[in-house]
Design a protein around this motif. Sequence first.
Motif, PDB file in Angstrom:
ATOM      1  N   TRP A 148       0.832  -1.181  -0.100  1.00 51.51           N
ATOM      2  CA  TRP A 148       0.241  -0.163  -0.230  1.00 51.51           C
ATOM      3  C   TRP A 148       0.881   1.247  -0.102  1.00 51.51           C
ATOM      4  N   PRO A 149       2.099   1.333   0.667  1.00 49.13           N
ATOM      5  CA  PRO A 149       2.762   2.652   0.566  1.00 49.13           C
ATOM      6  C   PRO A 149       3.204   2.841  -0.757  1.00 49.13           C
ATOM      7  N   THR A 150       3.498   2.009  -1.543  1.00 54.77           N
ATOM      8  CA  THR A 150       3.832   2.131  -2.712  1.00 54.77           C
ATOM      9  C   THR A 150       2.851   2.421  -3.767  1.00 54.77           C
ATOM     10  N   ALA A 151       1.670   1.848  -3.585  1.00 56.67           N
ATOM     11  CA  ALA A 151       0.419   2.192  -4.413  1.00 56.67           C
ATOM     12  C   ALA A 151       0.054   3.615  -3.976  1.00 56.67           C
ATOM     13  N   VAL A 152       0.093   3.924  -2.880  1.00 56.83           N
ATOM     14  CA  VAL A 152      -0.394   5.403  -2.641  1.00 56.83           C
ATOM     15  C   VAL A 152       0.644   6.323  -3.049  1.00 56.83           C
ATOM     16  N   GLY A 153       1.646   6.015  -3.040  1.00 51.50           N
ATOM     17  CA  GLY A 153       2.749   6.997  -3.387  1.00 51.50           C
ATOM     18  C   GLY A 153       2.700   7.042  -4.878  1.00 51.50           C
ATOM     19  N   VAL A 154       2.399   6.133  -5.743  1.00 50.16           N
ATOM     20  CA  VAL A 154       2.260   6.155  -7.369  1.00 50.16           C
ATOM     21  C   VAL A 154       1.129   6.873  -7.481  1.00 50.16           C
ATOM     22  N   ALA A 155      -0.116   6.701  -6.870  1.00 47.86           N
ATOM     23  CA  ALA A 155      -1.130   7.512  -7.091  1.00 47.86           C
ATOM     24  C   ALA A 155      -1.343   8.939  -6.856  1.00 47.86           C
ATOM     25  N   LEU A 156      -0.535   9.231  -5.691  1.00 41.29           N
ATOM     26  CA  LEU A 156      -0.160  10.485  -5.379  1.00 41.29           C
ATOM     27  C   LEU A 156       0.810  11.379  -6.406  1.00 41.29           C
ATOM     28  N   GLY A 157       1.687  10.699  -6.679  1.00 41.74           N
ATOM     29  CA  GLY A 157       2.645  11.216  -7.723  1.00 41.74           C
ATOM     30  C   GLY A 157       2.062  11.362  -9.009  1.00 41.74           C
ATOM     31  N   ARG A 158       1.187  10.400  -9.630  1.00 40.60           N
ATOM     32  CA  ARG A 158       0.512  10.584 -10.738  1.00 40.60           C
ATOM     33  C   ARG A 158      -0.583  11.726 -10.735  1.00 40.60           C
ATOM     34  N   LEU A 159      -1.504  11.418  -9.821  1.00 42.83           N
ATOM     35  CA  LEU A 159      -2.609  12.248  -9.780  1.00 42.83           C
ATOM     36  C   LEU A 159      -2.588  13.799  -9.064  1.00 42.83           C
ATOM     37  N   VAL A 160      -1.373  13.949  -8.304  1.00 47.94           N
ATOM     38  CA  VAL A 160      -1.175  15.272  -7.692  1.00 47.94           C
ATOM     39  C   VAL A 160       0.068  15.895  -7.912  1.00 47.94           C
ATOM     40  N   VAL A 161       1.199  15.217  -7.768  1.00 48.05           N
ATOM     41  CA  VAL A 161       2.488  15.827  -8.425  1.00 48.05           C
ATOM     42  C   VAL A 161       2.652  16.262  -9.675  1.00 48.05           C
ATOM     43  N   VAL A 162       2.505  15.311 -10.722  1.00 44.38           N
ATOM     44  CA  VAL A 162       2.669  15.494 -12.091  1.00 44.38           C
ATOM     45  C   VAL A 162       1.522  16.488 -12.636  1.00 44.38           C
ATOM     46  N   PRO A 163       0.578  16.809 -12.093  1.00 43.87           N
ATOM     47  CA  PRO A 163      -0.567  17.772 -12.746  1.00 43.87           C
ATOM     48  C   PRO A 163       0.098  19.162 -12.028  1.00 43.87           C
ATOM     49  N   ALA A 164       0.581  18.992 -10.853  1.00 42.32           N
ATOM     50  CA  ALA A 164       0.759  20.307  -9.868  1.00 42.32           C
ATOM     51  C   ALA A 164       2.318  20.978 -10.750  1.00 42.32           C
ATOM     52  N   LEU A 165       3.234  20.146 -11.185  1.00 43.81           N
ATOM     53  CA  LEU A 165       4.273  20.291 -11.966  1.00 43.81           C
ATOM     54  C   LEU A 165       3.832  21.022 -13.340  1.00 43.81           C
ATOM     55  N   ALA A 166       2.907  20.071 -14.136  1.00 47.06           N
ATOM     56  CA  ALA A 166       2.503  20.568 -15.321  1.00 47.06           C
ATOM     57  C   ALA A 166       1.840  21.983 -15.253  1.00 47.06           C
ATOM     58  N   TRP A 167       1.079  22.137 -14.350  1.00 55.43           N
ATOM     59  CA  TRP A 167       0.354  23.552 -14.112  1.00 55.43           C
ATOM     60  C   TRP A 167       1.199  24.407 -13.835  1.00 55.43           C
ATOM     61  N   GLY A 168       2.255  24.201 -13.015  1.00 60.17           N
ATOM     62  CA  GLY A 168       3.346  25.330 -12.692  1.00 60.17           C
ATOM     63  C   GLY A 168       4.146  25.889 -13.858  1.00 60.17           C
ATOM     64  N   LEU A 169       4.591  24.816 -14.504  1.00 64.66           N
ATOM     65  CA  LEU A 169       5.410  25.008 -15.821  1.00 64.66           C
ATOM     66  C   LEU A 169       4.555  25.897 -16.774  1.00 64.66           C
ATOM     67  N   PHE A 170       3.436  25.362 -17.064  1.00 67.75           N
ATOM     68  CA  PHE A 170       2.790  26.199 -17.827  1.00 67.75           C
ATOM     69  C   PHE A 170       2.225  27.551 -17.633  1.00 67.75           C
ATOM     70  N   PHE A 171       1.894  27.641 -16.219  1.00 65.09           N
ATOM     71  CA  PHE A 171       1.462  29.043 -15.904  1.00 65.09           C
ATOM     72  C   PHE A 171       2.795  29.985 -15.919  1.00 65.09           C
ATOM     73  N   LEU A 172       3.814  29.354 -15.675  1.00 72.06           N
ATOM     74  CA  LEU A 172       5.095  30.332 -15.761  1.00 72.06           C
ATOM     75  C   LEU A 172       5.400  30.606 -17.263  1.00 72.06           C
ATOM     76  N   LEU A 173       5.153  29.578 -18.181  1.00 74.60           N
ATOM     77  CA  LEU A 173       5.446  29.963 -19.489  1.00 74.60           C
ATOM     78  C   LEU A 173       4.295  30.678 -20.307  1.00 74.60           C
ATOM     79  N   LEU A 174       3.284  30.371 -20.078  1.00 71.93           N
ATOM     80  CA  LEU A 174       1.967  30.762 -20.772  1.00 71.93           C
ATOM     81  C   LEU A 174       1.661  32.195 -20.113  1.00 71.93           C
ATOM     82  N   ARG A 175       1.775  32.387 -19.146  1.00 75.90           N
ATOM     83  CA  ARG A 175       0.934  33.383 -18.148  1.00 75.90           C
ATOM     84  C   ARG A 175      -0.362  33.948 -18.325  1.00 75.90           C
TER      85      ARG A 175
END
Length: 131
Positions: free
Chosen positions: A86-113
């Motif tokens: 379960w720790p691995t499953a939760v870590g992968v789910a959080l990474g894919r559903l929270v961390v990756v979208p947050a990084l993509a959002w932050g990157l494009f917010f900085l680039l696109l404005r």
Amino acid sequence: GKCCATRVSVASNFLVPPVIAVICGLVIGVTPLRSVLVDTTTFKGKAPLEFIFNSVAKFGGAAVPMVMIVLGGSLASIPSARAVHWPTAVGVALGRLVVVPALAWGLFFLLLRDPTAVYFRGLNIDSCVVV
């Protein structure tokens, strides 16, 4: 000797079919070979080998349903909930559903404005897809 074996091992682990497909797609997309597969001038489907492109596009459309079937089959074969780490499953789910979208959002917010741009919304949705 050992160094060559290590390089071969790394190359064989890196050059898996999806990576090879991406490399081939990039090569075709940035060279004049693209105009043989896709009509880039009139967009009327008159490229000589466009039937190959259309076939690959249809197979690509079936990729997500097939991945869901394979995922369902692999989940059905788990004997019990205790077999899941379960720790691995939760870590992968959080990474894919929270961390990756947050990084993509932050990157494009900085680039696109401009967070209302269509590209921003599309990338934000694409970054949440679990495949």
